[in-house]
Design a protein around this motif. Structure first.
Motif, PDB file in Angstrom:
ATOM      1  N   VAL A 170       5.811 -13.400  -4.310  1.00  0.00           N
ATOM      2  CA  VAL A 170       6.246 -12.431  -5.318  1.00  0.00           C
ATOM      3  C   VAL A 170       5.788 -11.047  -4.867  1.00  0.00           C
ATOM      4  CG1 VAL A 170       5.938 -11.670  -7.705  1.00  0.00           C
ATOM      5  CG2 VAL A 170       6.164 -14.114  -7.196  1.00  0.00           C
ATOM      6  N   VAL A 171       6.729 -10.115  -4.767  1.00  0.00           N
ATOM      7  CA  VAL A 171       6.400  -8.740  -4.360  1.00  0.00           C
ATOM      8  C   VAL A 171       6.813  -7.804  -5.491  1.00  0.00           C
ATOM      9  CG1 VAL A 171       6.653  -6.939  -2.625  1.00  0.00           C
ATOM     10  CG2 VAL A 171       6.824  -9.350  -1.942  1.00  0.00           C
ATOM     11  N   PRO A 172       5.867  -7.293  -6.269  1.00  0.00           N
ATOM     12  CA  PRO A 172       6.200  -6.403  -7.387  1.00  0.00           C
ATOM     13  C   PRO A 172       6.138  -4.924  -7.009  1.00  0.00           C
ATOM     14  CG  PRO A 172       4.056  -7.498  -7.723  1.00  0.00           C
ATOM     15  CD  PRO A 172       4.454  -7.679  -6.302  1.00  0.00           C
ATOM     16  N   ASP A 173       6.951  -4.126  -7.678  1.00  0.00           N
ATOM     17  CA  ASP A 173       6.711  -2.697  -7.749  1.00  0.00           C
ATOM     18  C   ASP A 173       5.671  -2.445  -8.834  1.00  0.00           C
ATOM     19  OD1 ASP A 173       8.416  -1.741  -5.763  1.00  0.00           O
ATOM     20  OD2 ASP A 173      10.135  -1.641  -7.113  1.00  0.00           O
ATOM     21  N   TYR A 174       5.093  -1.250  -8.849  1.00  0.00           N
ATOM     22  CA  TYR A 174       4.140  -0.867  -9.895  1.00  0.00           C
ATOM     23  C   TYR A 174       4.172   0.648 -10.030  1.00  0.00           C
ATOM     24  CZ  TYR A 174       1.173  -0.413  -5.689  1.00  0.00           C
ATOM     25  OH  TYR A 174       0.676  -0.108  -4.446  1.00  0.00           O
ATOM     26  N   GLY A 202       0.810  -1.207   0.000  1.00  0.00           N
ATOM     27  CA  GLY A 202       0.000   0.000   0.000  1.00  0.00           C
ATOM     28  C   GLY A 202       0.846   1.261   0.000  1.00  0.00           C
ATOM     29  N   GLY A 203       0.167   2.410   0.036  1.00  0.00           N
ATOM     30  CA  GLY A 203       0.835   3.707   0.003  1.00  0.00           C
ATOM     31  C   GLY A 203       0.053   4.740  -0.774  1.00  0.00           C
ATOM     32  N   THR A 204      -1.280   4.578  -0.821  1.00  0.00           N
ATOM     33  CA  THR A 204      -2.182   5.500  -1.531  1.00  0.00           C
ATOM     34  C   THR A 204      -1.791   5.645  -2.997  1.00  0.00           C
ATOM     35  OG1 THR A 204      -2.193   6.711   0.586  1.00  0.00           O
ATOM     36  CG2 THR A 204      -3.540   7.616  -1.181  1.00  0.00           C
ATOM     37  N   TRP A 205      -1.269   4.584  -3.586  1.00  0.00           N
ATOM     38  CA  TRP A 205      -0.863   4.535  -4.999  1.00  0.00           C
ATOM     39  C   TRP A 205       0.191   5.585  -5.339  1.00  0.00           C
ATOM     40  CZ3 TRP A 205      -6.090   4.840  -3.601  1.00  0.00           C
ATOM     41  CH2 TRP A 205      -6.807   3.636  -3.664  1.00  0.00           C
ATOM     42  N   SER A 206       0.832   6.155  -4.306  1.00  0.00           N
ATOM     43  CA  SER A 206       1.791   7.228  -4.565  1.00  0.00           C
ATOM     44  C   SER A 206       3.143   7.013  -3.881  1.00  0.00           C
ATOM     45  CB  SER A 206       1.212   8.581  -4.109  1.00  0.00           C
ATOM     46  OG  SER A 206       0.938   8.578  -2.718  1.00  0.00           O
ATOM     47  N   SER A 207       3.282   5.957  -3.095  1.00  0.00           N
ATOM     48  CA  SER A 207       4.556   5.677  -2.437  1.00  0.00           C
ATOM     49  C   SER A 207       4.674   4.183  -2.184  1.00  0.00           C
ATOM     50  CB  SER A 207       4.668   6.440  -1.107  1.00  0.00           C
ATOM     51  OG  SER A 207       3.696   5.974  -0.187  1.00  0.00           O
ATOM     52  N   GLY A 208       5.890   3.750  -1.869  1.00  0.00           N
ATOM     53  CA  GLY A 208       6.130   2.351  -1.555  1.00  0.00           C
ATOM     54  C   GLY A 208       7.096   1.703  -2.527  1.00  0.00           C
ATOM     55  N   ASP A 209       7.726   0.640  -2.070  1.00  0.00           N
ATOM     56  CA  ASP A 209       8.632  -0.123  -2.921  1.00  0.00           C
ATOM     57  C   ASP A 209       8.717  -1.545  -2.398  1.00  0.00           C
ATOM     58  OD1 ASP A 209      11.296  -0.475  -1.211  1.00  0.00           O
ATOM     59  OD2 ASP A 209      10.544   1.555  -0.886  1.00  0.00           O
ATOM     60  N   ARG A 210       9.031  -2.453  -3.289  1.00  0.00           N
ATOM     61  CA  ARG A 210       9.006  -3.873  -2.960  1.00  0.00           C
ATOM     62  C   ARG A 210      10.012  -4.242  -1.871  1.00  0.00           C
ATOM     63  NH1 ARG A 210      12.028  -3.307  -7.683  1.00  0.00           N
ATOM     64  NH2 ARG A 210      14.000  -4.503  -7.691  1.00  0.00           N
ATOM     65  N   ALA A 211      11.147  -3.544  -1.818  1.00  0.00           N
ATOM     66  CA  ALA A 211      12.195  -3.886  -0.859  1.00  0.00           C
ATOM     67  C   ALA A 211      11.756  -3.683   0.584  1.00  0.00           C
ATOM     68  CB  ALA A 211      13.437  -3.048  -1.143  1.00  0.00           C
ATOM     69  N   SER A 212      10.737  -2.863   0.807  1.00  0.00           N
ATOM     70  CA  SER A 212      10.281  -2.574   2.170  1.00  0.00           C
ATOM     71  C   SER A 212       9.459  -3.699   2.761  1.00  0.00           C
ATOM     72  CB  SER A 212       9.439  -1.295   2.174  1.00  0.00           C
ATOM     73  OG  SER A 212      10.195  -0.197   1.744  1.00  0.00           O
ATOM     74  N   TYR A 213       9.145  -4.731   1.988  1.00  0.00           N
ATOM     75  CA  TYR A 213       8.212  -5.753   2.451  1.00  0.00           C
ATOM     76  C   TYR A 213       8.841  -7.134   2.532  1.00  0.00           C
ATOM     77  CZ  TYR A 213       4.885  -2.084   2.494  1.00  0.00           C
ATOM     78  OH  TYR A 213       4.253  -0.913   2.815  1.00  0.00           O
ATOM     79  N   ARG A 214      10.128  -7.144   2.876  1.00  0.00           N
ATOM     80  CA  ARG A 214      10.793  -8.429   3.108  1.00  0.00           C
ATOM     81  C   ARG A 214      10.118  -9.179   4.246  1.00  0.00           C
ATOM     82  NH1 ARG A 214      14.922 -10.382   6.277  1.00  0.00           N
ATOM     83  NH2 ARG A 214      15.466  -8.343   7.133  1.00  0.00           N
ATOM     84  N   PHE A 215       9.593  -8.462   5.241  1.00  0.00           N
ATOM     85  CA  PHE A 215       8.953  -9.144   6.374  1.00  0.00           C
ATOM     86  C   PHE A 215       7.712  -9.915   5.941  1.00  0.00           C
ATOM     87  CE2 PHE A 215       6.844  -5.041   6.305  1.00  0.00           C
ATOM     88  CZ  PHE A 215       5.543  -5.283   6.720  1.00  0.00           C
ATOM     89  N   ILE A 216       7.032  -9.471   4.879  1.00  0.00           N
ATOM     90  CA  ILE A 216       5.907 -10.231   4.339  1.00  0.00           C
ATOM     91  C   ILE A 216       6.421 -11.469   3.609  1.00  0.00           C
ATOM     92  CG2 ILE A 216       4.026 -10.217   2.648  1.00  0.00           C
ATOM     93  CD1 ILE A 216       3.285  -8.677   5.072  1.00  0.00           C
ATOM     94  N   GLY A 217       7.428 -11.281   2.754  1.00  0.00           N
ATOM     95  CA  GLY A 217       8.009 -12.409   2.035  1.00  0.00           C
ATOM     96  C   GLY A 217       8.508 -13.474   2.985  1.00  0.00           C
ATOM     97  N   GLU A 218       9.198 -13.049   4.054  1.00  0.00           N
ATOM     98  CA  GLU A 218       9.742 -14.006   5.019  1.00  0.00           C
ATOM     99  C   GLU A 218       8.632 -14.747   5.751  1.00  0.00           C
ATOM    100  OE1 GLU A 218      10.919 -15.834   8.623  1.00  0.00           O
ATOM    101  OE2 GLU A 218       9.670 -14.018   8.586  1.00  0.00           O
ATOM    102  N   ALA A 219       7.602 -14.020   6.203  1.00  0.00           N
ATOM    103  CA  ALA A 219       6.541 -14.639   6.992  1.00  0.00           C
ATOM    104  C   ALA A 219       5.864 -15.780   6.240  1.00  0.00           C
ATOM    105  CB  ALA A 219       5.502 -13.584   7.385  1.00  0.00           C
ATOM    106  N   LEU A 220       5.629 -15.591   4.948  1.00  0.00           N
ATOM    107  CA  LEU A 220       4.921 -16.605   4.164  1.00  0.00           C
ATOM    108  C   LEU A 220       5.864 -17.654   3.581  1.00  0.00           C
ATOM    109  CD1 LEU A 220       2.272 -14.365   2.368  1.00  0.00           C
ATOM    110  CD2 LEU A 220       2.000 -15.758   4.427  1.00  0.00           C
ATOM    111  N   ALA A 221       7.056 -17.248   3.144  1.00  0.00           N
ATOM    112  CA  ALA A 221       8.005 -18.214   2.599  1.00  0.00           C
ATOM    113  C   ALA A 221       8.475 -19.183   3.673  1.00  0.00           C
ATOM    114  CB  ALA A 221       9.194 -17.501   1.963  1.00  0.00           C
TER     115      ALA A 221
END
Length: 299
Positions: free
Chosen positions: A102-106, A76-95
């Motif tokens: 898969v955590v994409p930028d957009y 999230g980030g109101t479609w105006s901020s954020g990056d995939r590298a900030s969500y390693r804790f999500i990747g780790e929790a599920l992996a």
């Protein structure tokens, strides 16, 4: 957890709360690093922000269970901020519990506005569908998941078939979708950042996920925080759940009384799961994963 680690986690989460929906990078320093395999910066398109990171379970757990679910997570980030590298804790929790993540930028506003970020999200999901087997996942077990505005992205990909159709895929290929405090029905738009992202007041009504609920929607898990003052849980999660049920779609809903909009996602990080909301168990159960990490380093 030692008192020092506890205090560090509390301070980290307090900083995240003050930053509202901005990336909670500080949590990444508090999660294990030996519970998954990582490969980053993979292109899913030609644009600079069309890049993604992949988190895999360790080989020992893959051989024990075979092909795994794959989760595409949109931040999230109101479609105006954020990056995939900030969500390693999500990747780790599920992996750590057996999923390929898969955590994409957009594309972000104001440089990119609706529907660019939805199209990017669909393209990332198409990449996941096409490449799931290569990463040890089952192509029949691909899920989309998102928090806040990322929950919107996940909902649009799962419910509005035109976006996956543009890239030669279909929501029928998804095993399910998971929305975490997502905005699904937010017209008229009051938030200035959201206004910019959706070109308000020239925002089409069919930009709302709730408008696309139908009997063919994938099975759904919706989580929300009762203390969410950014995305109204009754208007958004409540109405989405009711519409899905009316359409005959299997849907699970859980609300957490002790969490806020930001701590709902922050509580995925093991050091701060004490906050009062066990958000990981319903997600793990929905994905059919083990309730505890598969590798001792995750404990």
């Amino acid at each position: 957890m030692t008192f020092r680690r506890f205090a560090s986690a509390l301070a980290a989460l307090a900083a995240a709360v003050l930053a509202a929906c901005s990336p909670v990078k500080v949590l990444n320093g508090l999660v294990p690093t030996d519970t998954y395999q990582f490969e980053g910066g993979i292109a899913y398109g030609s644009a600079p922000r069309q890049r993604l990171d992949v988190y895999q379970p360790l080989p020992s757990t893959l051989t024990a269970r075979g092909a795994r679910p794959l989760v595409v997570f949109f931040f999230g980030g109101t479609w105006s901020s954020g990056d995939r590298a900030s969500y390693r804790f999500i990747g780790e929790a599920l992996a750590a519990r057996g999923a390929v993540v898969v955590v994409p930028d957009y594309g972000l506003s104001p440089a990119f506005t609706y529907p660019v970020f939805v199209r990017d999200s669909a393209l990332a999901v198409k990449w996941a569908l096409d490449n799931a087997a290569q990463w040890g996942a089952d192509p029949r077990q691909v899920y989309v998941m998102g928090h806040s505005s990322g929950g919107y992205n996940a909902a649009m990909v799962a419910l509005d078939a035109r976006w996956l159709a543009e890239v030669g895929a279909s929501p029928k290929q998804l095993a399910g979708w998971i929305g975490l405090a997502g905005p699904y029905d937010f017209l008229p738009i009051g938030d200035p950042q959201a206004q910019a992202a959706f070109n308000w007041p020239d925002t089409p009504r069919d930009s709302q996920p709730l408008a696309h609920v139908g009997p063919d929607a994938p099975r759904t898990l919706l989580l929300a925080a009762s203390k969410d003052h950014l995305v109204d849980p009754d208007r958004n999660t409540g109405r989405m759940a009711a519409a899905l049920r009316a359409a005959g779609v299997p849907v699970q809903v859980q609300r957490f009384d002790n969490l806020s909009h930001v701590t709902l996602i922050g509580a995925f990080a093991r050091p701060v799961q004490w906050l009062g909301g066990p958000v990981l168990p319903p997600v793990v159960g929905f994905l059919g994963l083990a309730s505890e990490p598969s590798h001792k380093g995750a404990r």
